[in-house]
Write an enzyme that holds these catalytic residues in place. Structure first.
Site, PDB file in Angstrom:
ATOM      1  N   LYS A 162       0.706  -1.130  -0.180  1.00  0.00           N
ATOM      2  CA  LYS A 162      -0.140  -0.056  -0.122  1.00  0.00           C
ATOM      3  C   LYS A 162       0.731   1.229  -0.036  1.00  0.00           C
ATOM      4  O   LYS A 162       0.751   2.275  -0.918  1.00  0.00           O
ATOM      5  CB  LYS A 162      -1.007  -0.093   1.161  1.00  0.00           C
ATOM      6  CG  LYS A 162      -1.876  -1.183   1.333  1.00  0.00           C
ATOM      7  CD  LYS A 162      -2.793  -0.959   2.715  1.00  0.00           C
ATOM      8  CE  LYS A 162      -1.874  -1.242   3.681  1.00  0.00           C
ATOM      9  NZ  LYS A 162      -1.260  -2.254   3.995  1.00  0.00           N
ATOM     10  N   GLU A 188       2.666   6.356  11.263  1.00  0.00           N
ATOM     11  CA  GLU A 188       3.955   6.155  10.213  1.00  0.00           C
ATOM     12  C   GLU A 188       5.069   5.675  10.956  1.00  0.00           C
ATOM     13  O   GLU A 188       5.256   6.112  12.098  1.00  0.00           O
ATOM     14  CB  GLU A 188       4.361   7.199   9.423  1.00  0.00           C
ATOM     15  CG  GLU A 188       3.720   7.613   8.262  1.00  0.00           C
ATOM     16  CD  GLU A 188       4.212   6.954   7.052  1.00  0.00           C
ATOM     17  OE1 GLU A 188       5.014   7.175   6.420  1.00  0.00           O
ATOM     18  OE2 GLU A 188       3.385   5.954   6.789  1.00  0.00           O
ATOM     19  N   ARG A 189       5.542   4.721  10.275  1.00  0.00           N
ATOM     20  CA  ARG A 189       7.126   4.269  11.172  1.00  0.00           C
ATOM     21  C   ARG A 189       7.974   5.579  10.675  1.00  0.00           C
ATOM     22  O   ARG A 189       7.932   6.171   9.579  1.00  0.00           O
ATOM     23  CB  ARG A 189       7.602   2.758  10.428  1.00  0.00           C
ATOM     24  CG  ARG A 189       6.789   1.805  10.626  1.00  0.00           C
ATOM     25  CD  ARG A 189       7.424   0.355   9.848  1.00  0.00           C
ATOM     26  NE  ARG A 189       6.360  -0.783  10.170  1.00  0.00           N
ATOM     27  CZ  ARG A 189       5.381  -0.841   9.351  1.00  0.00           C
ATOM     28  NH1 ARG A 189       5.099  -0.112   8.373  1.00  0.00           N
ATOM     29  NH2 ARG A 189       4.616  -1.935   9.493  1.00  0.00           N
TER      30      ARG A 189
END
Length: 460
Positions: A162, A188-189
Site C-alpha cells: 500500500k 507512520e514508522r
C-alpha cells in the site's frame, strides 16, 4: 496560541493522570470549552486538550510527554483550540502536529494559524464535476481510473504494498502536475517517513510538498490530530487557488487512534469494540476534503485491513467515502505481480459516470469478460495443466495471462530494491497495447516476457 494567558479566567489543577488522559479539577468560575487547549502554568509547552467535562470533572487528552506531568500541576486555559501554523513556507518541510520542524531545518515563519477543527464547507461552496487524473501506472489507469477532486483508497492487509503504491503515485503526479502535495503520516514508522522525504528530494518535488507526521511511537491523541492538522493545511493551500494532492498513510491508523482515545476515556464501545463515534469521526475528515471554486483537493488514502478482513467496521467506515477503491491482493503479491491489484474487487466511479472514452470502456468490458473465464479455467489448469485445454480456451487463457503480466510495472520508488528503472506509461498507450494483445499481435511471445516492461515497444 497566546503565550500570555494570565488574563484568561480558566484555572485548574491536575488531580489524576491515567496513561494519555489527565483529569483536571477546574478551580475558577469560568469553564473551558470543548477542545479548548490548556497549558501548564509554569511550562506552556505542556499541553492538554479538553475532551469531556461534567460538573465535577474535566477529562483532557495529553498532547505532551506524559513523564513531565504530575498531580497538583496548575493549568491555565488559552481560550483557543489546537492551532496549526500556515504559510507557503511549509512547502519543502517536515513538521509535527505543533508545526515544529522534524527535518533539522530552521523554524518556519507562519503567516497565520488556524484551528485544526474547521467546519465542513457548505454544499453550495463545493465544486461539482470530475475529470480523469492520469497516474502513469498502467493497472490503475486502465482498471480503476483516478478522479481529480475525488477520493481514492489503497485497501489491503500488511505487507501487500500500500505505502509503495502511494509513494509511486505521489512521485508520478507531483512530477507532472504543478500542484501542491500534503502528506499526512498517521501512525507512520519513522523509517518510512525518512525514506519518503529522501525519495521526494531525489525526485525534486519536495519543494512543492509538506509532510506532517504523527508517528507510531507518539500517543494516540497526537496521531489522531495529525490527520486533522494535515486536512487544515490542505484546505489552506486549496483556498490559495492551488490544486492539492492530499495523501494520508494510514486511514485505519486514524480510526485506530480515535478508538484508543475513546477507550482511555472510558466511553461505551460500539460494533466490535470500535468507538461509538466511528462514522462521524471519519465523515468529519472526509467531508472536509472537497474541491471548491478556488481549488481542488484530490485525496489518496491507504487503508490497512486487519487480518485481511475487508468486512471490518473500521475499514468499511472509510471505504464508504471513496470514489475509487483499489483492493490489493495478497495472492497476487505472492506470485510476483506488482502492483498486486485485485482486478475483480477494485472499482472506480469514473467508469459508471462515463468519464472514460468509449474505446477504453469497450476494452475494459472485454478484459473483464476474459478475466472471468480465465479464473474459471485457472482451476482446471491447476489440476490437469494448460496443455489439456482446447485450442480456443488455451489461446484465450494465454492472452489474458499476457495482459495480467503486461499490467505489472517497474516503479520509480523501488528502483534501489529491484534494480529496474521506473517507467511512466500514459493511458492511451496502455489501452492501445492491451488492444494489441487481445488481437493476437504478441501470440508468439511467451507470457513471461511481458512481466515488468513499460510498453509493447520494449519487447523489440
Amino acid at each position: 496560541m497566546p503565550k500570555d494567558t494570565e488574563g484568561y479566567k480558566v484555572k485548574g489543577k491536575v488531580v489524576q493522570v491515567k496513561g494519555q488522559v489527565a483529569v483536571v479539577e477546574i478551580i475558577s468560575d469560568a469553564r473551558p470549552a470543548l477542545y479548548e487547549l490548556l497549558v501548564a502554568t509554569d511550562d506552556p509547552e505542556i499541553k492538554f486538550e479538553v475532551y469531556y467535562q461534567s460538573e465535577d470533572v474535566t477529562m483532557c487528552v495529553i498532547l505532551s510527554e506524559g513523564n513531565k506531568i504530575v498531580r497538583g500541576m496548575e493549568v491555565t486555559g488559552t481560550g483557543e483550540e489546537l492551532q496549526i501554523g500556515l504559510s507557503m513556507g511549509l512547502l519543502g518541510r517536515v513538521i509535527n502536529l505543533f508545526g515544529q520542524p522534524q527535518d533539522g531545518g530552521e523554524p518556519i515563519k507562519f503567516e497565520k494559524s488556524k484551528s485544526i477543527y474547521q467546519k465542513k464547507p457548505n454544499l453550495n461552496a463545493i465544486a461539482g464535476g470530475y475529470e480523469l487524473l492520469e497516474t502513469g501506472i498502467k493497472a490503475i489507469d486502465f482498471l480503476t481510473p483516478f478522479l481529480r477532486g475525488g477520493k481514492t483508497g489503497f485497501i489491503g492487509g500488511a505487507g501487500v504494498g500500500k505505502t509503495i503504491l502511494l509513494t509511486e503515485l505521489m512521485h508520478n503526479v507531483t512530477v507532472r502536475r504543478k500542484g501542491i502535495a500534503v502528506f499526512a503520516g498517521v501512525g507512520e514508522r519513522i523509517r518510512e517517513g525518512q525514506e519518503l522525504f529522501m525519495r521526494l528530494q531525489e525526485a525534486k518535488v519536495m519543494d512543492r510538498t509538506v509532510i506532517i507526521l504523527g508517528q507510531m511511537n507518539e500517543n494516540a491523541a497526537i496521531r489522531y490530530r495529525a490527520a486533522l492538522a494535515a486536512t487544515t493545511m490542505a484546505e489552506y493551500f486549496r483556498d490559495q487557488k492551488n490544486e492539492v494532492m492530499f495523501f494520508i498513510d494510514n486511514m485505519f491508523r486514524f480510526v485506530q487512534a480515535g478508538n484508543e482515545v475513546a477507550t482511555l476515556l472510558g466511553t461505551l464501545p460500539s460494533e466490535q469494540a470500535y468507538q461509538a463515534t466511528l462514522q462521524s469521526d471519519v465523515s468529519y475528515l472526509e467531508d472536509r476534503l472537497v474541491s471548491t471554486a478556488d481549488g481542488a483537493i484530490t485525496s489518496v488514502q491507504t487503508i490497512y485491513v486487519p487480518s485481511d478482513d475487508v468486512s471490518d467496521p473500521g475499514v468499511n467506515a472509510v471505504i464508504s467515502f471513496l470514489d475509487t477503491a483499489i483492493v490489493l491482493s495478497r495472492s497476487a503479491a505472492q506470485t510476483g505481480i506488482y502492483p498486486p491489484i485485485d482486478m475483480q474487487a477494485s472499482t472506480s466511479t469514473a467508469i459508471s459516470r462515463n468519464l472514460i472514452s468509449e474505446r477504453h470502456k469497450d476494452m475494459l468490458r472485454a478484459f473483464r469478460q476474459l478475466l472471468e473465464k480465465y479464473e474459471k479455467l485457472g482451476r482446471i489448469v491447476a489440476i490437469i495443466g494448460e496443455g489439456e485445454l482446447s485450442a480456443a480456451d488455451r489461446l484465450m487463457y494465454t492472452r489474458t495471462k499476457k495482459i495480467i503480466n503486461y499490467l505489472t510495472q517497474p516503479f520509480f520508488s523501488t528502483e534501489i530494491h529491484t534494480g529496474r528503472k521506473g517507467i511512466y506509461v500514459d493511458r492511451e498507450t496502455t489501452i492501445n497495447d492491451i488492444a494489441d494483445i487481445m488481437s493476437g499481435s504478441v501470440d508468439t511471445i511467451p507470457a513471461q516476457k511481458l512481466m515488468y516492461i513499460g510498453t509493447l515497444k520494449d519487447l523489440k
